[in-house]
Design a protein around this motif. Sequence first.
Motif, PDB file in Angstrom:
ATOM      1  N   ASP A 287       0.829  -1.207   0.000  1.00 28.05           N
ATOM      2  CA  ASP A 287       0.000   0.000   0.000  1.00 28.05           C
ATOM      3  C   ASP A 287       0.863   1.257   0.000  1.00 28.05           C
ATOM      4  O   ASP A 287       0.546   2.249  -0.667  1.00 28.05           O
ATOM      5  N   GLN A 288       1.971   1.229   0.753  1.00 30.56           N
ATOM      6  CA  GLN A 288       2.868   2.389   0.797  1.00 30.56           C
ATOM      7  C   GLN A 288       3.520   2.622  -0.559  1.00 30.56           C
ATOM      8  O   GLN A 288       3.647   3.763  -1.009  1.00 30.56           O
ATOM      9  N   LEU A 289       3.927   1.556  -1.217  1.00 30.02           N
ATOM     10  CA  LEU A 289       4.558   1.675  -2.532  1.00 30.02           C
ATOM     11  C   LEU A 289       3.587   2.253  -3.558  1.00 30.02           C
ATOM     12  O   LEU A 289       3.964   3.103  -4.371  1.00 30.02           O
ATOM     13  N   ILE A 290       2.341   1.810  -3.478  1.00 28.15           N
ATOM     14  CA  ILE A 290       1.333   2.329  -4.404  1.00 28.15           C
ATOM     15  C   ILE A 290       1.054   3.798  -4.121  1.00 28.15           C
ATOM     16  O   ILE A 290       0.970   4.625  -5.042  1.00 28.15           O
ATOM     17  N   ALA A 291       0.935   4.147  -2.837  1.00 26.42           N
ATOM     18  CA  ALA A 291       0.639   5.532  -2.459  1.00 26.42           C
ATOM     19  C   ALA A 291       1.743   6.485  -2.905  1.00 26.42           C
ATOM     20  O   ALA A 291       1.481   7.627  -3.294  1.00 26.42           O
ATOM     21  N   LEU A 292       2.983   6.000  -2.852  1.00 26.15           N
ATOM     22  CA  LEU A 292       4.129   6.828  -3.236  1.00 26.15           C
ATOM     23  C   LEU A 292       4.477   6.711  -4.719  1.00 26.15           C
ATOM     24  O   LEU A 292       5.398   7.378  -5.189  1.00 26.15           O
ATOM     25  N   LYS A 293       3.745   5.841  -5.431  1.00 26.65           N
ATOM     26  CA  LYS A 293       3.990   5.619  -6.863  1.00 26.65           C
ATOM     27  C   LYS A 293       5.422   5.151  -7.114  1.00 26.65           C
ATOM     28  O   LYS A 293       6.107   5.617  -8.033  1.00 26.65           O
ATOM     29  N   CYS A 294       5.883   4.235  -6.262  1.00 23.46           N
ATOM     30  CA  CYS A 294       7.257   3.730  -6.363  1.00 23.46           C
ATOM     31  C   CYS A 294       7.308   2.479  -7.236  1.00 23.46           C
ATOM     32  O   CYS A 294       6.490   1.569  -7.075  1.00 23.46           O
ATOM     33  N   ASP A 295       8.254   2.428  -8.124  1.00 27.95           N
ATOM     34  CA  ASP A 295       8.499   1.269  -8.974  1.00 27.95           C
ATOM     35  C   ASP A 295       9.850   0.683  -8.585  1.00 27.95           C
ATOM     36  O   ASP A 295      10.899   1.282  -8.867  1.00 27.95           O
ATOM     37  N   LEU A 296       9.824  -0.453  -7.928  1.00 28.30           N
ATOM     38  CA  LEU A 296      11.052  -1.046  -7.409  1.00 28.30           C
ATOM     39  C   LEU A 296      11.915  -1.644  -8.515  1.00 28.30           C
ATOM     40  O   LEU A 296      11.419  -2.237  -9.465  1.00 28.30           O
ATOM     41  N   GLU A 297      13.201  -1.465  -8.351  1.00 21.89           N
ATOM     42  CA  GLU A 297      14.185  -2.118  -9.230  1.00 21.89           C
ATOM     43  C   GLU A 297      15.115  -2.923  -8.337  1.00 21.89           C
ATOM     44  O   GLU A 297      15.845  -2.358  -7.513  1.00 21.89           O
TER      45      GLU A 297
END
Length: 297
Positions: A261-271
């Motif tokens: 949920d945090q990644l989606i809220a921050l619009k983060c795309d993990l590499e």
Amino acid sequence: MINESDQPLTIQQRIQLELQQLKSDMAFDFVAVALADANYRDIYWKIALGAKSERYKKITVRMGNGMAGKVLQARRPHIVTSFPEEVQDEVLEYPIFLVESLRSGMGVSVDSARVEQKQSYGVLLVGQREERAFGKQEIGHVERTAAKLAELYDSITIHPVSEDTQGAVQHDKTTPLLQRLRDFRAKGIICELLDQRITQLSQERQEQIAAILELLVRPCIQANTLAKIVLGQDDAGHTLVEYECEGECHLSREMFNPVKDQLIALKCDLEIMMDERRQSVRFTVPTRLLLDEMNWN
């Protein structure tokens, strides 16, 4: 003053010469200039002689923090003779010292001589990679160079800074993210906070970022393995978070499910990158957009 082609030197070239002269005269390892932005809130290192790399260009300092921020807020020299011992609780706020491996440094403000220019242009920093004390003569020499730089900036500055931005911005030294990074350092994680804008995000946003970092470092803390977090800037002006660890940390996309949920809220795309000895994770945080979000809400 002319160059080898018999053409007058540009202002930038004259500034460069002044810095080279100061570095040579005083045998400094490092000489740099940081300039404040139009809002007198963020400070960026623009020119550096003796730099180990160009990482200094990725640093953004907040007013009141670290070497540059303290100099601009107080308008007087700020000296650190033994880094990091003298600033143990504020190590993360001195990214230029961390990036350039400086042991001692002195910063003075570059103050305009123009009455209508109410604020300093920026900071002149001199540094040494071994311990060095700065006497009155050295302070005076650096201040005279800063005055020369101010004259040069005066000659190219058209619009004075608005009086609406006069008040120095006060910062909470115990923001959630900054406190979490301090906790990580205390547990042996190497942390570099190059983009200090991120500590001005809302508490909710900082907690989201902190939760992701907590998930990353927890296995390394438990296993007592070497790990490093760098929060810098990418070419687009976003905050680039880079995490690197050695040993068997077993990084995978599945391990990030608890902070989905945090990644989606921050619009983060993990590499995620892995090899036999090292694993790393990179993601960006749109800090500039999130700061604008705070202003609109």
